[in-house]
Every structure is written in structure tokens, then in C-alpha cells.
Write an enzyme that holds these catalytic residues in place. Sequence first.
Site, PDB file in Angstrom:
ATOM      1  N   GLU A 163       0.863  -1.163   0.091  1.00  0.00           N
ATOM      2  CA  GLU A 163       0.014   0.090  -0.016  1.00  0.00           C
ATOM      3  C   GLU A 163       0.695   1.101   0.160  1.00  0.00           C
ATOM      4  OE1 GLU A 163      -2.756  -0.179   3.274  1.00  0.00           O
ATOM      5  OE2 GLU A 163      -3.815  -1.898   2.357  1.00  0.00           O
ATOM      6  N   GLU A 357      -6.095  -8.370   1.422  1.00  0.00           N
ATOM      7  CA  GLU A 357      -6.728  -7.882   2.774  1.00  0.00           C
ATOM      8  C   GLU A 357      -8.056  -7.606   2.713  1.00  0.00           C
ATOM      9  OE1 GLU A 357      -4.573  -4.843   4.808  1.00  0.00           O
ATOM     10  OE2 GLU A 357      -2.570  -5.419   4.364  1.00  0.00           O
TER      11      GLU A 357
END
Length: 778
Positions: A163, A357
Site C-alpha cells: 500500500e 486484505e
Amino acid sequence: MKATALTFPRGFVWGAGTSAYQIEGATKEDGRGPSIWDGFAPAHGDTGEVACDHYHRYREDVALMKELGLAAYRFSVAWPRVQPDGRGALNTGGLDFYDRLTDELLAAGIAPYVTLYHWDLPRALEDDGGWTSRDTAWRFADYARAVHDRLGDRVDTWLTVNEPFVQASLGYGIGLHAPGRVSPAETVFAVGHHMLLAHGLGVQALRAAGARRIGIPLNLSPVLTPDQVADPSATLPEPDARAVEQVDAVLNRQFLDAVLRGGYPAGLPDAHVRPGDLEIISEPIDVLGVNYYAPTIVRAEPGAPPNPAYPGVEGVRFSDSHVTATAMGWPIVPNGLSLLLRQLARRYPGVELVVAENGAAFSDVVRSGAVADADRTAFLDEHLRAVRHAIADGVPCKGYFVWSLMDNFEWAEGYRRTFGIIHVDFDTQLRTVKDSGRWYREVIRHNGLPVSRPKRPTLETVAARAGVSRATVSRVVNGENSVSPEIREAVLHAVNQLDYVPNAAARNLVTQRTETVALVVATSPERDETGIGTLVMTAGQAIQAAGKRITLLLADTEHNRSALVSHVESGHVDGVLLAPHDGADPLISRLYGTAVPMVLLGKPAFSSLVPCVDIDNAGGGALATRHLMETGRTRIAMVCGPMEQARVRDRLAGYREAMREAGLQPFLTVGEHTQHSGAEAMRRVLDDDPGVQAVFASSDVMALGVLRALREAGRDDVAVVGFGDVQAAAYAGLSTISERAGDQALTLARLLLSRLEGRPVSSALLSAQLIVRESSRA
Ligand code: FCB
């Protein structure tokens, strides 16, 4: 047998994820070097020094994974453990740990998915510029090679950089995450670019070393208007479509387009991009990790204050939707995930997708050795259905990793927000598989979802458990007096055991009303004693006039803050009126997590579902600036700070906007929230531009310092306006923008009383008022 919609394709990978700093602890053991989080976390209230103590308990944790039946486990390697200085010598002790962990996993039949970088940069590299420096990308590639050298014979799947958007924006843009820097847009984009460069160089290094499957986990979030949340096919008016497009470019396509198409979306700053960079970044990958939690909800609103987490985005309001949210305040929109997966498959064909995720924080309670987290189970169930629908539409999604295997250090939220399917008691390190974990085990065992959805306990379940009729349950739940104390107790006992009605409004009904409201006041440099007095007296009187008692709770020391959260949590009050330290005060989410109705003074730093009352800071900034222009001044400087406060940034935005409108050049000096700093800043302004004619200071306290410096320099001609209308402003003859403390307090009291009556309320923005005194007379 024909596959039903609920069975997953054979070989679908069922996993769960964690990251090094969030679970390992042992930050000083076996030669690990310091990371950027080591210093940052304690300064913000919590620390990963022990976390889940996974470094010592990894065997027990792998045994739990095996019990759940996981096919794969996504963990991250801590760069500072492997290379304490971020460059040069490797630390064998650190590599040994991952070696042991990998072997333990393989022995349990669990495939390791290794993330090489999950935000824990070695501090030595940060000291050399961190991700603002291109060199860090090359350091990463060296480190990736070193880890592969050690684990490559046993690890198939490698994920490079987790990320980048989040680290760039929250870590380097607004300072909410480590390294805690606040930087302009250009820097944030450069950081993102360097992290992507690290990814690309990492892919090259891993590929050359023979890695079989390589990917990158990105935080991806479909950008939707509130209308589209309700109906994804809703067509958008042109301004909204532009708002969506802008945010999508910064949040998603900046990374997707660069990695999968070799180019950045048009319009993003690119001064830091050098020839050849994009070829490196778009080195082919095998798998895209999709980290999905919630959509990003926006709409067009000309002049909306900029959201500093999304640099460069203009005229966009990041809005709350009215859908239910998790304890993080993130809206629960499962079909956002199917939408996202379909979009990815269409726009970026040819790459495998894995949900790397997905999960949710809810407040958990351990009762008799179990955690009945029906909310989390429902969340996972609905999101897995969304994945299954996308697969049925032909999306090549090959696996799903719950975030997280266990409760852990949730970055800026510390240990207050728990995402685990395994509960961790951080005092004893005891692990307890939550009901959601047991449910997940069944999903894995059947390679699919049970045909019927997991049910929330209903009135019937409670009635059956308590041995009474439905009507009796509903009478108790509605607080009627007609039920005998024994029966009431039996019903409430069943309600508690089954965790019936976890949502706020209903919980308020099942717990006895206390007719008491808490006024929680945190100290804040901007709220002088007069401000606190006004708040307490005005809001207090209004609430008492409505027949409720007041408990005043001071959120000054850490001890008092924890004590008051438990006080609220244990049901001593019906509602909370909170004056936080500032919009980023963790107390906001801690109290929100108690599910007791709350209203908030001042806008929170992140969009949230808590109704708040604020003064129009941007409007106030513009009002002050225009007033100074009306006195005939054109060289108007702003003395501004502290920049991490949203209200200060909004005041600055108002100043900028007014200057831009008038075709004037903004001129800014940044300082801290003290008179001394205000005076210093003013001296700098006088040095840089002796012709300065007026100053707008972002707070009265700074403005008082400005006045002092002007007096010392004999420059009484310079006009000054402050912000806040503290008592000292009147004595000093300082013109200012009034925060209207009394009106804010009354509005807060009104909102809270409405909430307690179960009426829907929304946030209020009060318009700013100018008070003219001697300091800005023409
Ligand atoms: C993601 C992070 C992960 C965790 C979840 C809740 O952005 O990658 O570490 O914090 O959010």
C-alpha cells in the site's frame, strides 16, 4: 454435482494476514535495528515493542493457523531485522527468525506469502531522506535479494511493497503514520513514485534470483458518490463524475496504471519521474494483491476544503454515507468488492487477482472464553459472497486473505481497533479464536460458504434462551416497567450472552437509561479557560434544562482518559459530548467504539459517522482576509500553525482562496501555537517583506505574538486579525474571528438531546463572525 454459487473453485487459496511491526514485538532482540515506527508509535500513545509477542510465540500461532485450516499465511519481513541499517551488512539473527517461521509453516502445510515491506522502514534510511529519496528504492532491491537468498528455496509467492498510497499520504503527507512528516503534494507524489520504483527494482531482483510468483498489494477502493453506494448503476452528473475521476486517479490509478500499464494518469505531478522509471515500475507481475475495506465516498462541491490526505484533489467533498460502518467508521459495502474486482479484471486484463486484505474492526468482548463477534462474521460472509459473484462473472480471483489473523497493533489506532479472527489479550498474550474464526474454519473446510447466512441472534433466539415470550423480550428491551425483576434479569442475561443488538441505538435501549450525560473535555492549547467555561456552562445548562444530569470528565492525563472510556463503556451514561484535544485525538475513536451516542466539538480529522459541530474555518479565513483588504491593504501575509491541525489548514485554505479571488499573492509563514512562535514568525515576515501591510494569524495566541513583534519593530501600521476570540484578544484590542463558543455549545447540546431521543441528526457548520477592534482599523 453442479457447483452452487456458494462453492469456490478448486484450489482457491484461503488465507489470513499480518505484518511484522503489528505483531512481532521483540523490537530490540537479536540485532534488529530501529524502524521508523519504533519512535513514532510511543510518541502517539502505543508501542509495538511487545505487540502480540509473535516473535517468541510463532509456534503457537502457526498451530492456531493449522487449526483454522489455513492454506496460506501472509506475513511481512521486517527490513530492520534483516538489515539493521537498511543497507550493507545483513543480520543473520533476524533472517534466522523468518527461516524458522517458514519451516514451521511448511511443516503445518501452510504456504508462506511473504510481503517484503509493510511500512517499517529502517530508521537509518529515514535519516537519509526515507522514501523522499530515490536511493531508498535501490536499497530495497538489495534487501529483497537478500531475503530471497535465504527463503527463496521454500517461498513461492513474494509481495513487494504494501500500500504505497497509505504510507505516502498518511506517513509523509499528513503525518498520521510514521515517519510522521507533513509535506506538500509534490513530495507525497515523489514518495509514491519511489515506492513504486522500489517495487519495480524488487521485481527485477526477485525475478533474476528465480522467484516464481511476484506481486504487489495495493489499497484499492472504488470511488463512489452516495447515490452510487445505494445503486452502483446510478448515472452521475458531470461535476460528480469529475470528482470521482480525480480521486480515483490519485488513490487507485496512480498505482494501477503505473504498475500494469506503464504510465501515470494525466494531471498528476511528475517532476520526479525520470526516463526509464516507468519501464522499471511496469516490470510484469504475476499477481495483484487487492486490499479492500470500503469504498471512498465523494461528491463534487466547489470550494470544499481540500482533504490533505488526497493531495491535489479540488472541489471534492469526502462525505459520509448513511450505511452502517465498522468501528473504524468505514462504511460496510460488500458489493464494493465485487464491483472493484470486476473493474480490475476489465481494465487490467491478464493479471491474477488475490484479495490480500479484507476484514473489519468491531469492539469485541470475551465472555466465558469466547468472542461472539457476529458483526465480523457477517462482514466476512458478505464480502466472500461478493468475491464469489465476481468469480462467477469470470474474474480471475485466486485467493482471499482475512485481515487479520489476530488482533494487533493497528498503527495510528494502537490496540484500540481489533481486526483479528483470533482475539489477543494484550496483558496475558492469551489467544482466543473468535466465533468468526470458527466460522472461517468451516468455510475453509467446505471450500465455500454455508448455504444459509450466519444469523444474528433475533428476538426469538433471546426469548428461547431466556424461556419467555417474544413480547416479554421486547418489553424488557424497550425498557417497560411491567416485567418482574427476575424475568428482566433473565432476559438481560440472555441478551448479553447472545450479544443481541450490538448496534448503538438498540444497545442504549437494552441497557438501563441513566438519564446522565458525560461532558468530556480534553485540554487543548486553543481552548483557553474561557472557552472551557463557556462550553461547560452553556451545554451543561441546556442539557440539565432537558432533565438530565451531567458528569464532567476531564481527559487530561492518560490515566483519566482510560478511566473515562471505561466509565462510558460500562454504561454509566446515556450519551457523550466530547471536546477532543483536536480532530486527530484518539479519544474520538475510543469513545466511538463504546457505541454510546456521541457528539463532537470540531470536525474529526477523518470523515466519521459522529455528528459534529464546528465553526466554518475556511469561511472564517476568507472573512478575515477580505476584511483586511477592505481596510485598503494588499500585501497580506498569513502566520499559520500548527499545520497538523485540520482547522488550521482550513483557515489557510480560506485565506488562499480570498487572496486568489482578489488576484493577490499569498505569503505564508508557519509556526507553532504559542505567542513566542507568533512573534518569531512575524519577525521573519518583516525580514522577508518589509512592505507587508497586514497579517492574518491562524489563532489569537499567535496573533498576540504578532502584535508584540510589530510593537517592538515600531510597525503599528500593520493590521492584524486573529482567530478564536479568546479573552485576551479583547484586552489587547485584537480583531478576530469569533469561534462562537456559546453557539457551538448550544448546538452540541441540541444535537445530543436529539440523538438520545433516537432522532437522526447531522453535523452543523456555524458561519464565522468577524469582530473588529483596534488592531485592524483602516
Ligand atoms: C491496511 C494495512 C494493514 C491494516 C489494515 C486495517 O491498510 O495494510 O496493516 O492496518 O489496513
